[in-house]
Design a protein around this motif. Structure first.
Motif, mmCIF file in Angstrom:
data_model
loop_
_atom_site.group_PDB
_atom_site.id
_atom_site.type_symbol
_atom_site.label_atom_id
_atom_site.label_comp_id
_atom_site.label_asym_id
_atom_site.label_seq_id
_atom_site.Cartn_x
_atom_site.Cartn_y
_atom_site.Cartn_z
ATOM 1 N N ASN A 22 0.811 -1.221 0.000
ATOM 2 C CA ASN A 22 0.000 0.000 0.000
ATOM 3 C C ASN A 22 0.846 1.275 0.000
ATOM 4 O O ASN A 22 0.300 2.376 -0.027
ATOM 5 N N GLY A 23 2.152 1.118 0.090
ATOM 6 C CA GLY A 23 3.026 2.291 0.101
ATOM 7 C C GLY A 23 2.995 3.057 1.396
ATOM 8 O O GLY A 23 3.123 4.285 1.405
ATOM 9 N N THR A 24 2.858 2.364 2.521
ATOM 10 C CA THR A 24 2.758 3.020 3.822
ATOM 11 C C THR A 24 4.100 3.606 4.241
ATOM 12 O O THR A 24 5.128 2.929 4.200
ATOM 13 N N ILE A 25 4.092 4.857 4.642
ATOM 14 C CA ILE A 25 5.275 5.546 5.165
ATOM 15 C C ILE A 25 5.006 5.883 6.622
ATOM 16 O O ILE A 25 4.024 6.562 6.940
ATOM 17 N N THR A 26 5.848 5.404 7.520
ATOM 18 C CA THR A 26 5.716 5.697 8.938
ATOM 19 C C THR A 26 6.658 6.836 9.316
ATOM 20 O O THR A 26 7.704 7.032 8.691
ATOM 21 N N TYR A 27 6.273 7.579 10.358
ATOM 22 C CA TYR A 27 7.024 8.772 10.735
ATOM 23 C C TYR A 27 7.353 8.721 12.220
ATOM 24 O O TYR A 27 6.651 8.075 13.023
ATOM 25 N N ASP A 28 8.421 9.454 12.588
ATOM 26 C CA ASP A 28 8.765 9.597 13.992
ATOM 27 C C ASP A 28 8.098 10.849 14.551
ATOM 28 O O ASP A 28 7.233 11.446 13.903
ATOM 29 N N GLU A 29 8.499 11.260 15.745
ATOM 30 C CA GLU A 29 7.870 12.412 16.381
ATOM 31 C C GLU A 29 8.139 13.714 15.615
ATOM 32 O O GLU A 29 7.352 14.652 15.688
#
Length: 372
Positions: free
Chosen positions: A115-122
């Protein structure tokens, strides 16, 4: 003085009419969209890309069409992965290669899911794994083109010299004075007649390489190679290595014993606690100044020029548009000079560092004083 006054007058008029335009369109949403679009376009221009996009257009439905050609993507992620950048569709889709999924996000490739998920930090930075990227990007293509152009140009120049008895012909008449200037006023003047020849190939190469890349950056191709800090860092590292690997014993003695033999060691001990670290730090500051100067000047020039062009679409008036165009044209002419000037400054400083490193001092006693 007249030119300065005229420039200030034009700039004042541009700001005046521009402020009126902003006042009229401040409450309208399309103006904000235009500003955001211009800002995004400038940021995209400054970044490298995995495809060579010549231009783009938007149809009546709002769909963007890109015109150009894809480039090879080369990744190392548990093995070599090679595919075309067209798989990304300019970042709109996820590329699947051997069961792994990759997404192009802000000109960088991240490993993701289907799905092309991009996770991010704070701090809203992507935390996805980034594979080692050895891709042939747009900047790499232009460096290869420039390198091949230099090889063809100076090979033809050398053949022309051989056929015409060391008399330049054709394009050689334009480039010969430049080559002679680099030899006489840069290499010999800073390095000396004894050792300048060993540095001439690099000085000529780096001068024309930077100059041609700067000139390509001013064309509609929209390639900002010297505005890429990785490129300027590589050039500075080469200067650093050449400087230190060709340095004489006098060069190294000046770094670790800058006061020489004129003072006993116990008298220099306290001074050297401060002086020697400064000299060592200076070894790294010199190439750092080279890379920052070239990167900052070329990036700033592109930002200013594209911002002025963007003002044409923001003003939308018969006065603001022509003024923006006039300023853009003037800055373009200045950028032509800056493109040459930055190549000259980089070459001049590199030759100056080489001269410091290769300098030798005569330590022999004078024979006239030997009998005294």
């Amino acid at each position: 003085m007249r030119i300065t006054f005229l420039f200030k007058l034009i700039l004042t008029a541009a700001l005046f009419f521009g402020s009126n335009t902003f006042a009229k369109e401040n409450d309208s949403e399309p103006a904000k969209d235009t500003k955001a679009e211009i800002k995004e376009y400038i940021q995209h221009h400054l970044q490298d890309s995995h495809d060579f996009n010549l231009f783009s257009s938007t149809d009546e439905s709002g769909k963007v069409h890109h015109y150009g050609f894809p480039l090879p993507v080369i990744l190392w992620d548990d093995g070599l992965k090679v595919f075309s950048s067209s798989e990304f569709h300019h970042g709109e889709t996820v590329a699947e290669v051997d069961g792994s999924h990759y997404k192009l996000y802000h000109s960088k490739i991240y490993k993701t899911d289907a799905n092309g998920t991009i996770t991010y930090d704070e701090e809203h930075h992507p935390t996805n794994v980034r594979p080692l990227d050895f891709s042939i990007t747009k900047s790499v293509v232009m460096m290869l083109v420039t390198g091949l152009l230099l090889i063809w140009l100076f090979s033809s120049l050398a053949k022309s010299y051989a056929k015409n008895g060391a008399i330049p012909k054709g394009a050689g008449r334009f480039f010969e004075p430049i080559v002679l200037y680099i030899r006489d006023d840069i290499a010999i003047a800073n390095i000396g007649e004894k050792k300048y020849k060993r540095y001439m190939p690099f000085l000529l190469t780096v001068f024309f390489f930077i100059w041609f890349l700067n000139m390509f950056g001013l064309t509609p191709l929209g390639v900002n190679v010297t505005g890429n800090i990785a490129v300027t860092t590589a050039l500075a590292v080469i200067v650093f290595l050449i400087t230190n690997f060709t340095g004489t014993k006098d060069y190294w003695k000046h770094i670790f014993d800058p006061l020489g033999d004129g003072m006993p060691w116990f008298g220099k001990l306290i001074i050297y606690i401060i002086l020697v670290p400064i000299e060592i730090l200076g070894m790294f500051i010199k190439p750092f100044a080279l890379l920052i100067r070239l990167y900052a000047n070329m990036t700033a020039g592109h930002v200013v020029l594209m911002s002025l062009i963007g003002l044409i679409f923001i003003f939308k008036s018969w006065v603001g548009g022509p003024l923006s165009f006039g300023l853009s044209f003037a800055i373009s002419m200045i950028e032509l000079l800056v493109a040459l000037l930055q190549a000259y400054i980089f070459t001049m400083l590199a030759a100056l560092y080489f001269g410091f490193a290769s300098e030798e001092h005569d330590h022999d006693d004078e024979p006239e004083l030997a009998h005294l």
